[in-house]
Write an enzyme that holds these catalytic residues in place. Structure first.
Site, PDB file in Angstrom:
ATOM      1  N   ASP A  11       0.674  -1.029   0.149  1.00 59.76           N
ATOM      2  CA  ASP A  11       0.070  -0.130   0.126  1.00 59.76           C
ATOM      3  C   ASP A  11       0.794   1.441   0.096  1.00 59.76           C
ATOM      4  O   ASP A  11       1.691   1.467   0.885  1.00 59.76           O
ATOM      5  CB  ASP A  11      -1.023  -0.024   1.162  1.00 59.76           C
ATOM      6  CG  ASP A  11      -1.908   1.027   1.437  1.00 59.76           C
ATOM      7  OD1 ASP A  11      -2.124   1.773   0.296  1.00 59.76           O
ATOM      8  OD2 ASP A  11      -2.366   1.168   2.513  1.00 59.76           O
ATOM      9  N   ASP A 107      -3.239   2.523  -5.917  1.00 64.39           N
ATOM     10  CA  ASP A 107      -2.156   2.590  -5.012  1.00 64.39           C
ATOM     11  C   ASP A 107      -1.949   1.275  -3.958  1.00 64.39           C
ATOM     12  O   ASP A 107      -1.227   1.160  -2.927  1.00 64.39           O
ATOM     13  CB  ASP A 107      -2.003   3.579  -4.226  1.00 64.39           C
ATOM     14  CG  ASP A 107      -2.670   3.799  -2.963  1.00 64.39           C
ATOM     15  OD1 ASP A 107      -4.044   3.131  -2.847  1.00 64.39           O
ATOM     16  OD2 ASP A 107      -2.450   4.301  -1.708  1.00 64.39           O
ATOM     17  N   GLU A 108      -2.544   0.096  -4.434  1.00 66.51           N
ATOM     18  CA  GLU A 108      -2.682  -0.984  -3.573  1.00 66.51           C
ATOM     19  C   GLU A 108      -2.496  -2.478  -4.238  1.00 66.51           C
ATOM     20  O   GLU A 108      -3.330  -2.278  -5.453  1.00 66.51           O
ATOM     21  CB  GLU A 108      -4.041  -0.884  -2.795  1.00 66.51           C
ATOM     22  CG  GLU A 108      -4.030  -1.456  -1.270  1.00 66.51           C
ATOM     23  CD  GLU A 108      -5.435  -1.425  -0.807  1.00 66.51           C
ATOM     24  OE1 GLU A 108      -5.832  -2.262  -0.303  1.00 66.51           O
ATOM     25  OE2 GLU A 108      -6.135  -0.177  -0.823  1.00 66.51           O
TER      26      GLU A 108
HETATM   27 MG   LIG Z   1      -2.505   4.042   0.178  1.00 65.75          MG
END
Ligand SMILES: [Mg+2]
Length: 367
Positions: A11, A107-108
């Site tokens: 993350d 973003d993960e």
């Molecule tokens: Mg994040």
């Protein structure tokens, strides 16, 4: 998937804001708030850690953020830059994990590295062997992209995800197979995959507020949480055999109304949006999902149809946020300049409700 596995959950830390701080060194160390301007009717899409210390959160009206953090650096989102950055990061990650990468959001991602570490030794030993790879990924993201990533390492998706949520930013948390139940014990019940606000409230009524409470509970709590109880108990002990999901079909939930007579009446339209937002939130909660993108759709008398959307860095699931964002989209894009034949709200970018970061007491501490 049979046999012991090793999963990473990666993350990026305060992704949008960190990209802005990377590109504008004078903003480093300052509270950066990505979204609308504080004097506008905009909303916050993302906040740097410095800004979060002032209580600024995504999906909050920008006016509120301006009040909480008057010295904040307010920045308009550059979605195309974030998307390109995301693609570059995922490409870099594939250099380590091959194709076993499930991208969950901009973003993960989950990475399965079982094959890379090999099956020798016990499960704990396999997990320990993967730690240098997690360190190498973090270092590569830092070196090549100038950004900080947090990684959780565990025997499955559930534990890896909770591990990464536990220590941010720039965290690396490892949960061993033999330690997973103990790791989960002190966490709030809401930390478990799929426990949204509704289930959490039901569990609290039964006196269960922590994952440990669920582990220790001998009663059958079907009356409180339905047929899901068995699975919930298994997850409380850190059991989870969900495979990585490589299907990239776009899922969405939406609701729309066509008017008998075209209307530009604000009260009617707002009432409509409120009902639609509630219907969507109900469906999200039933499926234990949250959404990062809210979209409004309007159709005019001549059947011209427009959609406008906004994405948050963190997923939301509640009717109030969906309603507020849809009203904002209508105003921002002046969609009610003439009467509407149809109005609708939709959400996309769906993901399972997991950690609700605000309830985790040791969030934002470093390893
Ligand atoms: Mg994040």
């Amino acid at each position: 998937m049979a046999g012991p596995r090793v999963i990473f959950h990666m993350d990026m830390d305060a992704f949008y804001a960190s990209v802005e701080q990377r590109d504008r060194p004078e903003w480093r160390g300052r509270p950066v708030i990505v979204g609308g301007m504080p004097e506008s009717r905009g909303v916050v899409c993302a906040a740097s850690y410095e800004a979060r210390r002032f209580g600024v959160r995504s999906a909050m009206p920008s006016v509120t953020a301006g009040r909480l953090c008057p010295e904040g650096v307010f920045v308009r989102p550059r979605m195309d830059v974030y998307r390109a950055e995301s693609a570059a990061i995922m490409e870099l990650v594939r250099g380590f994990a091959g194709e076993a990468v499930e991208q969950v959001s901009v973003d993960e991602a989950y990475l399965e590295v079982t094959e890379q570490v090999g099956g020798e030794g016990g499960h704990d030993e396999m997990i320990r062997r993967a730690v240098p790879m997690a360190e190498a990924i973090k270092a590569a993201v830092r070196r090549e992209r100038g950004l900080a990533a947090t990684i959780g390492v565990g025997p499955n998706k559930l534990t890896a995800k909770i591990a990464s949520s536990s220590f941010k930013p720039d965290g690396l948390t490892v949960v061993l197979e033999s330690g997973k139940a103990a790791f989960l014990r002190p966490l709030p019940a809401g930390a478990i995959h799929g426990v949204g606000k509704v289930t959490e409230a039901a569990l609290a009524r039964a006196g269960l507020t922590t994952v440990g409470d669920i582990q220790d509970c001998q009663d059958d709590l079907r009356a409180y949480v339905g047929s899901w109880w068995g699975e919930l108990r298994r997850m409380a002990f850190g059991e989870d055999d969900r495979p990585l999901d490589f299907s990239d079909d776009i899922r969405s939930v939406s609701s729309e109304n066509t008017f008998a007579r075209d209307t530009a009446d604000r009260a009617v339209l707002r009432g409509c949006l409120r009902e639609q937002a509630e219907e969507i939130a109900g469906r999200l909660q039933r499926h234990r999902l949250a959404a990062v993108t809210v979209q409004v759709k309007v159709r005019y008398s001549d059947f011209t149809t427009l959609t406008r959307q906004v994405s948050m860095e963190e997923a939301l699931e509640d009717a109030a946020s969906i309603y507020r964002l849809s009203c904002w989209l209508l105003g921002r894009h002046r969609l009610v300049a003439r009467p509407l034949r149809l109005i609708g709200v939709g959400v996309t970018g769906l993901r399972a409700v997991t950690m609700r970061q605000m309830v985790l007491p040791f969030m934002e501490t470093r390893r």
